[in-house]
Design an enzyme around this catalytic site. Sequence first.
Site, mmCIF file in Angstrom:
data_model
loop_
_atom_site.group_PDB
_atom_site.id
_atom_site.type_symbol
_atom_site.label_atom_id
_atom_site.label_comp_id
_atom_site.label_asym_id
_atom_site.label_seq_id
_atom_site.Cartn_x
_atom_site.Cartn_y
_atom_site.Cartn_z
ATOM 1 N N GLY A 115 0.829 -1.199 0.000
ATOM 2 C CA GLY A 115 0.000 0.000 0.000
ATOM 3 C C GLY A 115 0.859 1.242 0.000
ATOM 4 O O GLY A 115 2.009 1.236 -0.433
ATOM 5 N N CYS A 116 0.306 2.326 0.511
ATOM 6 C CA CYS A 116 0.993 3.620 0.541
ATOM 7 C C CYS A 116 2.306 3.517 1.303
ATOM 8 O O CYS A 116 2.339 3.068 2.442
ATOM 9 C CB CYS A 116 0.085 4.656 1.195
ATOM 10 S SG CYS A 116 0.893 6.241 1.459
ATOM 11 N N PHE A 117 3.384 3.958 0.669
ATOM 12 C CA PHE A 117 4.682 3.819 1.329
ATOM 13 C C PHE A 117 4.856 4.728 2.536
ATOM 14 O O PHE A 117 5.697 4.488 3.381
ATOM 15 C CB PHE A 117 5.858 3.926 0.368
ATOM 16 C CG PHE A 117 5.900 5.089 -0.592
ATOM 17 C CD1 PHE A 117 5.356 6.332 -0.314
ATOM 18 C CD2 PHE A 117 6.542 4.923 -1.812
ATOM 19 C CE1 PHE A 117 5.440 7.383 -1.216
ATOM 20 C CE2 PHE A 117 6.645 5.965 -2.732
ATOM 21 C CZ PHE A 117 6.089 7.199 -2.428
ATOM 22 N N TRP A 118 4.060 5.772 2.664
ATOM 23 C CA TRP A 118 4.156 6.638 3.849
ATOM 24 C C TRP A 118 3.851 5.843 5.121
ATOM 25 O O TRP A 118 4.513 6.015 6.136
ATOM 26 C CB TRP A 118 3.201 7.811 3.764
ATOM 27 C CG TRP A 118 3.452 8.785 2.658
ATOM 28 C CD1 TRP A 118 4.601 8.949 1.934
ATOM 29 C CD2 TRP A 118 2.520 9.736 2.151
ATOM 30 N NE1 TRP A 118 4.436 9.945 1.019
ATOM 31 C CE2 TRP A 118 3.164 10.448 1.126
ATOM 32 C CE3 TRP A 118 1.211 10.057 2.461
ATOM 33 C CZ2 TRP A 118 2.547 11.476 0.415
ATOM 34 C CZ3 TRP A 118 0.590 11.074 1.756
ATOM 35 C CH2 TRP A 118 1.247 11.770 0.743
#
EC number: 1.8.4.11
Length: 187
Positions: A14-17
Amino acid sequence: MSQQNLEYITFGGGCFWCVESCFNLLTGVHAAISGYSGGHKANPTYEEVCTGETGHAEVVQIAYDPSLISYEQLMDVFFFLHDPTQLNRQGNDIGTQYRSVIFFKDEAEKAKAENALKQSELSERWNGQYVTEITKLEEFFPAEQYHQGYYEVNPTQPYCSAVVGPKIAKFKKHYGELGMLRADLNN
């Protein structure tokens, strides 16, 4: 910590953040770097990856000290942080760039990834069939500098407040109870 003692693992969930922020909290992780991998375009930009046309996934490359944290522990965290039964998405983040993927460097690491996936499936943490890809790492491209440590710099940004922050809180609770968080954290 000597750089020569470090090993590396690259995966997308998913979102790397979200993923980067959590892994940077673990004892034994030297660095978690957001980036792109698994596609056909050299040096892609965030805007290009977001189109889904480069074939890249948002990934995090972890530099870790195996004397302090094992590959298997990192895989447990990976499967905790995202739902590996969602094809090409995580929550409202939709597209192949958000796919669940583990990249391996050699056959020994491929076998470890396959075993970790099997162990997670057996744990029944997630209901449904896993769709996590296990594929050879060809190249890792670090994301633009503004993506590195994004949550730490932008905790009040709407996506960070609504998605990243709650995920980090859940992560800290679970892995803090297991004693895996860095001692220098302000919990």
